[in-house]
Write a protein that holds these residues in place. Structure first.
Motif, PDB file in Angstrom:
ATOM      1  N   ALA A  35       0.839  -1.207   0.000  1.00 43.50           N
ATOM      2  CA  ALA A  35       0.000   0.000   0.000  1.00 43.50           C
ATOM      3  C   ALA A  35       0.868   1.248   0.000  1.00 43.50           C
ATOM      4  O   ALA A  35       1.834   1.354   0.768  1.00 43.50           O
ATOM      5  CB  ALA A  35      -0.931   0.002   1.203  1.00 43.50           C
ATOM      6  N   GLY A  36       0.519   2.180  -0.853  1.00 39.71           N
ATOM      7  CA  GLY A  36       1.229   3.448  -0.870  1.00 39.71           C
ATOM      8  C   GLY A  36       0.625   4.435   0.107  1.00 39.71           C
ATOM      9  O   GLY A  36       1.325   5.296   0.652  1.00 39.71           O
ATOM     10  N   GLU A  37      -0.687   4.297   0.354  1.00 39.95           N
ATOM     11  CA  GLU A  37      -1.344   5.201   1.283  1.00 39.95           C
ATOM     12  C   GLU A  37      -2.692   4.643   1.723  1.00 39.95           C
ATOM     13  O   GLU A  37      -3.290   3.792   1.066  1.00 39.95           O
ATOM     14  CB  GLU A  37      -1.554   6.583   0.648  1.00 39.95           C
ATOM     15  CG  GLU A  37      -2.491   6.580  -0.550  1.00 39.95           C
ATOM     16  CD  GLU A  37      -2.690   7.973  -1.130  1.00 39.95           C
ATOM     17  OE1 GLU A  37      -3.378   8.777  -0.487  1.00 39.95           O
ATOM     18  OE2 GLU A  37      -2.157   8.237  -2.226  1.00 39.95           O
ATOM     19  N   TYR A  38      -3.146   5.151   2.873  1.00 37.15           N
ATOM     20  CA  TYR A  38      -4.487   4.885   3.379  1.00 37.15           C
ATOM     21  C   TYR A  38      -5.226   6.218   3.408  1.00 37.15           C
ATOM     22  O   TYR A  38      -4.630   7.257   3.656  1.00 37.15           O
ATOM     23  CB  TYR A  38      -4.440   4.302   4.787  1.00 37.15           C
ATOM     24  CG  TYR A  38      -3.846   2.905   4.854  1.00 37.15           C
ATOM     25  CD1 TYR A  38      -4.664   1.780   4.775  1.00 37.15           C
ATOM     26  CD2 TYR A  38      -2.477   2.725   4.991  1.00 37.15           C
ATOM     27  CE1 TYR A  38      -4.123   0.499   4.832  1.00 37.15           C
ATOM     28  CE2 TYR A  38      -1.922   1.453   5.046  1.00 37.15           C
ATOM     29  CZ  TYR A  38      -2.757   0.341   4.969  1.00 37.15           C
ATOM     30  OH  TYR A  38      -2.221  -0.921   5.022  1.00 37.15           O
ATOM     31  N   TRP A  39      -6.508   6.186   3.150  1.00 37.51           N
ATOM     32  CA  TRP A  39      -7.262   7.440   3.096  1.00 37.51           C
ATOM     33  C   TRP A  39      -8.557   7.351   3.893  1.00 37.51           C
ATOM     34  O   TRP A  39      -9.159   6.293   4.022  1.00 37.51           O
ATOM     35  CB  TRP A  39      -7.587   7.823   1.652  1.00 37.51           C
ATOM     36  CG  TRP A  39      -8.607   6.919   0.993  1.00 37.51           C
ATOM     37  CD1 TRP A  39      -8.368   5.752   0.336  1.00 37.51           C
ATOM     38  CD2 TRP A  39     -10.026   7.123   0.942  1.00 37.51           C
ATOM     39  NE1 TRP A  39      -9.532   5.198  -0.119  1.00 37.51           N
ATOM     40  CE2 TRP A  39     -10.573   6.025   0.236  1.00 37.51           C
ATOM     41  CE3 TRP A  39     -10.879   8.111   1.420  1.00 37.51           C
ATOM     42  CZ2 TRP A  39     -11.950   5.887   0.007  1.00 37.51           C
ATOM     43  CZ3 TRP A  39     -12.251   7.986   1.197  1.00 37.51           C
ATOM     44  CH2 TRP A  39     -12.764   6.899   0.495  1.00 37.51           C
ATOM     45  N   ASN A  40      -8.983   8.476   4.440  1.00 38.78           N
ATOM     46  CA  ASN A  40     -10.343   8.634   4.959  1.00 38.78           C
ATOM     47  C   ASN A  40     -10.875  10.021   4.648  1.00 38.78           C
ATOM     48  O   ASN A  40     -11.934  10.410   5.115  1.00 38.78           O
ATOM     49  CB  ASN A  40     -10.417   8.351   6.470  1.00 38.78           C
ATOM     50  CG  ASN A  40      -9.454   9.200   7.278  1.00 38.78           C
ATOM     51  OD1 ASN A  40      -9.042  10.274   6.852  1.00 38.78           O
ATOM     52  ND2 ASN A  40      -9.072   8.710   8.451  1.00 38.78           N
ATOM     53  N   ASP A  41     -10.128  10.747   3.830  1.00 35.59           N
ATOM     54  CA  ASP A  41     -10.533  12.062   3.335  1.00 35.59           C
ATOM     55  C   ASP A  41     -10.776  11.917   1.839  1.00 35.59           C
ATOM     56  O   ASP A  41      -9.850  11.668   1.056  1.00 35.59           O
ATOM     57  CB  ASP A  41      -9.417  13.077   3.599  1.00 35.59           C
ATOM     58  CG  ASP A  41      -9.773  14.486   3.133  1.00 35.59           C
ATOM     59  OD1 ASP A  41     -10.539  14.627   2.150  1.00 35.59           O
ATOM     60  OD2 ASP A  41      -9.278  15.450   3.743  1.00 35.59           O
ATOM     61  N   ALA A  42     -12.041  12.047   1.436  1.00 39.34           N
ATOM     62  CA  ALA A  42     -12.406  11.811   0.043  1.00 39.34           C
ATOM     63  C   ALA A  42     -11.663  12.735  -0.923  1.00 39.34           C
ATOM     64  O   ALA A  42     -11.273  12.312  -2.013  1.00 39.34           O
ATOM     65  CB  ALA A  42     -13.916  11.971  -0.140  1.00 39.34           C
ATOM     66  N   LEU A  43     -11.470  13.988  -0.547  1.00 42.13           N
ATOM     67  CA  LEU A  43     -10.790  14.922  -1.444  1.00 42.13           C
ATOM     68  C   LEU A  43      -9.319  14.539  -1.624  1.00 42.13           C
ATOM     69  O   LEU A  43      -8.758  14.702  -2.708  1.00 42.13           O
ATOM     70  CB  LEU A  43     -10.907  16.350  -0.907  1.00 42.13           C
ATOM     71  CG  LEU A  43     -12.326  16.938  -0.923  1.00 42.13           C
ATOM     72  CD1 LEU A  43     -12.312  18.360  -0.384  1.00 42.13           C
ATOM     73  CD2 LEU A  43     -12.915  16.913  -2.326  1.00 42.13           C
ATOM     74  N   LYS A  44      -8.708  14.006  -0.577  1.00 41.53           N
ATOM     75  CA  LYS A  44      -7.331  13.530  -0.702  1.00 41.53           C
ATOM     76  C   LYS A  44      -7.281  12.321  -1.648  1.00 41.53           C
ATOM     77  O   LYS A  44      -6.366  12.179  -2.456  1.00 41.53           O
ATOM     78  CB  LYS A  44      -6.773  13.141   0.666  1.00 41.53           C
ATOM     79  CG  LYS A  44      -5.307  12.715   0.625  1.00 41.53           C
ATOM     80  CD  LYS A  44      -4.796  12.428   2.034  1.00 41.53           C
ATOM     81  CE  LYS A  44      -3.308  12.103   2.013  1.00 41.53           C
ATOM     82  NZ  LYS A  44      -2.993  10.896   1.254  1.00 41.53           N
ATOM     83  N   ALA A  45      -8.311  11.491  -1.551  1.00 44.99           N
ATOM     84  CA  ALA A  45      -8.373  10.325  -2.437  1.00 44.99           C
ATOM     85  C   ALA A  45      -8.540  10.766  -3.887  1.00 44.99           C
ATOM     86  O   ALA A  45      -7.950  10.172  -4.797  1.00 44.99           O
ATOM     87  CB  ALA A  45      -9.529   9.418  -2.026  1.00 44.99           C
ATOM     88  N   VAL A  46      -9.336  11.817  -4.109  1.00 42.20           N
ATOM     89  CA  VAL A  46      -9.506  12.355  -5.463  1.00 42.20           C
ATOM     90  C   VAL A  46      -8.158  12.779  -6.028  1.00 42.20           C
ATOM     91  O   VAL A  46      -7.801  12.453  -7.167  1.00 42.20           O
ATOM     92  CB  VAL A  46     -10.483  13.550  -5.464  1.00 42.20           C
ATOM     93  CG1 VAL A  46     -10.472  14.248  -6.819  1.00 42.20           C
ATOM     94  CG2 VAL A  46     -11.900  13.104  -5.129  1.00 42.20           C
ATOM     95  N   SER A  47      -7.392  13.504  -5.223  1.00 40.88           N
ATOM     96  CA  SER A  47      -6.092  13.987  -5.668  1.00 40.88           C
ATOM     97  C   SER A  47      -5.147  12.837  -5.979  1.00 40.88           C
ATOM     98  O   SER A  47      -4.477  12.831  -7.016  1.00 40.88           O
ATOM     99  CB  SER A  47      -5.486  14.895  -4.594  1.00 40.88           C
ATOM    100  OG  SER A  47      -4.176  15.299  -4.956  1.00 40.88           O
ATOM    101  N   SER A  48      -5.115  11.852  -5.104  1.00 41.43           N
ATOM    102  CA  SER A  48      -4.173  10.743  -5.266  1.00 41.43           C
ATOM    103  C   SER A  48      -4.462   9.924  -6.508  1.00 41.43           C
ATOM    104  O   SER A  48      -3.551   9.582  -7.272  1.00 41.43           O
ATOM    105  CB  SER A  48      -4.201   9.844  -4.026  1.00 41.43           C
ATOM    106  OG  SER A  48      -3.710  10.536  -2.904  1.00 41.43           O
TER     107      SER A  48
END
Length: 399
Positions: A244-257
């Motif tokens: 895994a490169g990253e874990y997310w719980n912020d949707a906008l951060k996920a959009v960017s990634s």
């Protein structure tokens, strides 16, 4: 149906640990080990509004035009009912549970990983759906579900639902995937570029994959894991942690990634895909062959709501076709009211995108449900693991 029509017989929450008993009683006396479920009365009528209603909800659910002038359904409600809306935006399900337990909020928009905790803890009251006329127009796939119904009583009025899809950057992933395998397997060509959801409930995603790839484990429901099955899911999650490169719980951060290609693929929501595509991101999504987890949110009323009449008025108003359509389109999910899929081209297109009335699609989606000690897959010869154990396991996964 795979799993979601079976109703839990009884849920009990104590000190953060959910326990279930096989029988119930109207006296609230049916528990084990001295633990009981409070007998909370159901409203029989809606009286005069109290003048306000305090709501804790996900961002985008309760809008008055402040955030976006085109998103305002609160103003009309206040004018129609005289109930002024006081909104608190909840960031996580855990926070919403904590806020409801303060007694300061009348209504919550609870996801399936929070709703059973609230029901079992005596924090919310059973709802008289006869007092919510719009309840009759909800899609059948959202009625009577294990995460918001107990002993045949509805504790929540569904708002909408969505699947946790496999999203991918088409510049990095040139051949459309049909399996979750590249996000789980150690030899994934996308190692270091996989994105995963950061929550204990994500353990269920590992369980869904194991159901398809390791049937000998006997997993029938990804939220009903005995200790051996939980250990297998944790082992898989630890392997994923290495790629895994990253874990997310912020949707906008996920959009960017996912848009920039920082992440090549991973677990996401359709709304994340839509936002990425709207910004020109090379992003697509698929519901893999193994199936997926998903989420459904419901309006719930505090067990001792100070503004119960306004709370009921809000829930019915927010469940009307036009308002439910506005909420679902603003947030990015399938509406719960099937009539919200009629009328305008926007309504029809939105419902097609989110498979709003496509029960065959949702047959392959396991909606978030709080893990409890009584196995909701029907097993009685073992004890299943609960949310506290999942939380501890998730900490071990993340290190």
């Amino acid at each position: 149906m795979k799993n979601r029509k079976a109703l839990l017989p009884l849920a009990v929450l104590a000190a953060g640990v959910l326990t279930l008993s096989a029988c119930g009683s109207d006296s609230g006396d049916a528990g084990t080990g001295g633990i009981t479920v409070p007998d909370i009365p159901m409203a029989t009528e809606i009286g005069e509004g109290e003048g306000e209603v305090n709501i804790v909800a996900w961002a985008g659910f309760v809008e008055d035009g402040t955030t976006n002038p085109d998103a305002d359904w609160v103003t009309a409600f206040e004018e129609e009912t005289g109930c002024m809306v006081n909104r608190k935006v909840g960031a996580t399900s855990d926070e919403m549970v904590q806020l409801m337990r303060t007694g300061e909020y009348d209504v919550v928009s609870a996801s399936g990983d929070a709703s059973l905790r609230l029901i079992a803890g005596g924090d919310v009251q059973p709802l008289n759906t006869d007092l919510v006329p719009n309840f009759g127009n909800l899609v059948e796939g959202l009625k009577g579900q294990v995460y918001d119904t107990l002993n045949g009583k509805s504790y929540g009025v569904p708002i909408g639902r969505g699947a946790n899809v496999l999203m991918y950057n088409t510049e990095k992933v040139t051949e459309a995937p049909d399996s979750w395998a590249p996000t789980w397997e150690a030899d994934s060509e996308f190692a270091g570029q996989v994105m995963a959801y950061d929550s204990p409930i994500f353990i269920a995603d590992a369980a869904v994959y194991l159901m398809a790839t390791e049937p000998d484990l006997g997993i029938e429901n990804p939220y009903a894991l005995d200790e051996e099955q939980l250990a297998a899911a944790v082992e898989l999650l630890k392997k994923q942690n290495e790629i895994a490169g990253e874990y997310w719980n912020d949707a906008l951060k996920a959009v960017s990634s996912i848009s920039t290609g920082t992440a090549s693929m991973g677990t996401g929501w359709q709304v994340i895909v839509n936002l990425a595509q709207g910004d020109g991101g090379p992003v697509e999504a698929v519901l893999p062959q193994e199936g997926a987890t998903g989420w459904s949110d419901t309006w719930m009323v505090h067990a001792e709501a100070k503004n119960q009449n306004c709370a009921y008025q809000w829930i019915d108003y927010a469940s009307a076709p036009d308002v439910n359509a506005s909420i679902s389109q603003n947030f990015g999910m399938a509406p719960a009211n099937e009539l919200a899929c009629e009328g305008s081209e926007a309504n029809i297109a939105h419902c097609e995108t989110f498979h709003a009335t496509d029960e065959e699609y949702y047959e392959n989606v396991w909606m978030w449900t709080t893990p409890v000690e009584q196995c909701i897959d029907g097993r009685t010869d073992v004890t299943c693991t609960n949310y506290q154990q999942w939380t501890e396991a998730w900490t071990a996964v993340k290190g």
